[in-house]
Design a protein around this motif. Structure first.
Motif, PDB file in Angstrom:
ATOM      1  N   MET A  56       0.610  -1.228  -0.013  1.00  0.00           N
ATOM      2  CA  MET A  56       0.092  -0.160  -0.048  1.00  0.00           C
ATOM      3  C   MET A  56       0.944   0.985  -0.240  1.00  0.00           C
ATOM      4  SD  MET A  56      -2.737   0.892  -0.389  1.00  0.00           S
ATOM      5  CE  MET A  56      -4.248   0.057   0.331  1.00  0.00           C
ATOM      6  N   ILE A  57       1.785   1.256   0.739  1.00  0.00           N
ATOM      7  CA  ILE A  57       2.843   2.164   0.491  1.00  0.00           C
ATOM      8  C   ILE A  57       3.766   2.302  -0.531  1.00  0.00           C
ATOM      9  CG2 ILE A  57       5.207   3.580   1.757  1.00  0.00           C
ATOM     10  CD1 ILE A  57       2.804   2.584   3.830  1.00  0.00           C
ATOM     11  N   THR A  58       4.000   1.120  -0.959  1.00  0.00           N
ATOM     12  CA  THR A  58       4.109   1.844  -2.816  1.00  0.00           C
ATOM     13  C   THR A  58       3.149   2.411  -3.816  1.00  0.00           C
ATOM     14  OG1 THR A  58       5.867  -0.518  -2.296  1.00  0.00           O
ATOM     15  CG2 THR A  58       5.220   0.544  -4.715  1.00  0.00           C
ATOM     16  N   LEU A  59       2.189   2.035  -3.370  1.00  0.00           N
ATOM     17  CA  LEU A  59       1.073   2.582  -4.583  1.00  0.00           C
ATOM     18  C   LEU A  59       0.437   3.977  -4.104  1.00  0.00           C
ATOM     19  CD1 LEU A  59      -1.137   2.111  -6.494  1.00  0.00           C
ATOM     20  CD2 LEU A  59      -2.952   1.849  -4.616  1.00  0.00           C
ATOM     21  N   ARG A  60       0.751   4.630  -2.684  1.00  0.00           N
ATOM     22  CA  ARG A  60       0.990   5.697  -2.026  1.00  0.00           C
ATOM     23  C   ARG A  60       2.067   6.813  -2.867  1.00  0.00           C
ATOM     24  NH1 ARG A  60      -1.445   6.264   3.864  1.00  0.00           N
ATOM     25  NH2 ARG A  60      -3.189   5.151   3.401  1.00  0.00           N
ATOM     26  N   VAL A  61       3.178   6.388  -2.884  1.00  0.00           N
ATOM     27  CA  VAL A  61       4.740   6.538  -3.598  1.00  0.00           C
ATOM     28  C   VAL A  61       4.726   6.917  -4.871  1.00  0.00           C
ATOM     29  CG1 VAL A  61       7.584   6.230  -3.818  1.00  0.00           C
ATOM     30  CG2 VAL A  61       6.223   6.073  -1.980  1.00  0.00           C
ATOM     31  N   VAL A  62       3.471   5.745  -5.587  1.00  0.00           N
ATOM     32  CA  VAL A  62       3.826   6.115  -7.156  1.00  0.00           C
ATOM     33  C   VAL A  62       3.049   6.967  -7.435  1.00  0.00           C
ATOM     34  CG1 VAL A  62       2.693   4.900  -9.044  1.00  0.00           C
ATOM     35  CG2 VAL A  62       4.794   3.939  -7.414  1.00  0.00           C
ATOM     36  N   LEU A  63       1.605   7.343  -6.617  1.00  0.00           N
ATOM     37  CA  LEU A  63       0.875   8.334  -6.952  1.00  0.00           C
ATOM     38  C   LEU A  63       1.041  10.149  -6.764  1.00  0.00           C
ATOM     39  CD1 LEU A  63      -2.761   6.737  -5.503  1.00  0.00           C
ATOM     40  CD2 LEU A  63      -1.937   6.683  -8.131  1.00  0.00           C
ATOM     41  N   LEU A  64       1.971   9.724  -5.656  1.00  0.00           N
ATOM     42  CA  LEU A  64       2.250  11.252  -5.170  1.00  0.00           C
ATOM     43  C   LEU A  64       3.774  11.201  -6.230  1.00  0.00           C
ATOM     44  CD1 LEU A  64       2.868  11.071  -1.449  1.00  0.00           C
ATOM     45  CD2 LEU A  64       1.345  12.471  -2.781  1.00  0.00           C
TER      46      LEU A  64
END
Length: 88
Positions: A1-9
Motif C-alpha cells: 500500500m505504501i508503494t502505491l501511495r509513493v507512485v501516486l505522489l
C-alpha cells in the motif's frame, strides 16, 4: 500500500511539473484532468470518500469540461473539417 501511495505522489509531482512546462494548451488541460483523477485516488487511499467524489466531479470533471469548452471558444482546438478549410 505504501508503494502505491509513493507512485501516486510521484505521478502528482510529474503532472504538476508537466503542466507548468507544456506549451500546448490542450495538453495542459489533459494533464490537469489527470492530476485531478490521481488526486481523487489519493483521497480514497486517505479514507476520505467525500473529498474523492468531490475532486473527481469538480477537479477532473467540471473544470476539465469548462477548460475544453473555453479552448474551443478561443479557437485553440481545431476540428479536422476546420483544418481542411484552412488548408484550401
Amino acid at each position: 500500500m505504501i508503494t502505491l501511495r509513493v507512485v501516486l505522489l510521484a505521478f502528482l509531482i510529474i503532472c504538476a511539473i508537466a503542466v507548468s512546462f507544456s506549451k500546448d494548451l490542450l495538453v495542459s488541460v489533459v494533464i490537469y484532468t489527470a492530476f485531478g483523477l490521481i488526486m481523487s485516488i489519493c483521497w480514497l487511499l486517505l479514507q476520505s470518500p467525500d473529498l474523492a467524489i468531490t475532486e473527481a466531479a469538480v477537479g477532473a470533471g467540471v473544470t476539465g469540461i469548462l477548460f475544453f469548452v473555453t479552448l474551443k471558444k478561443i479557437h485553440s482546438i481545431h476540428t479536422t473539417a476546420e483544418e481542411e478549410k484552412e488548408d484550401e
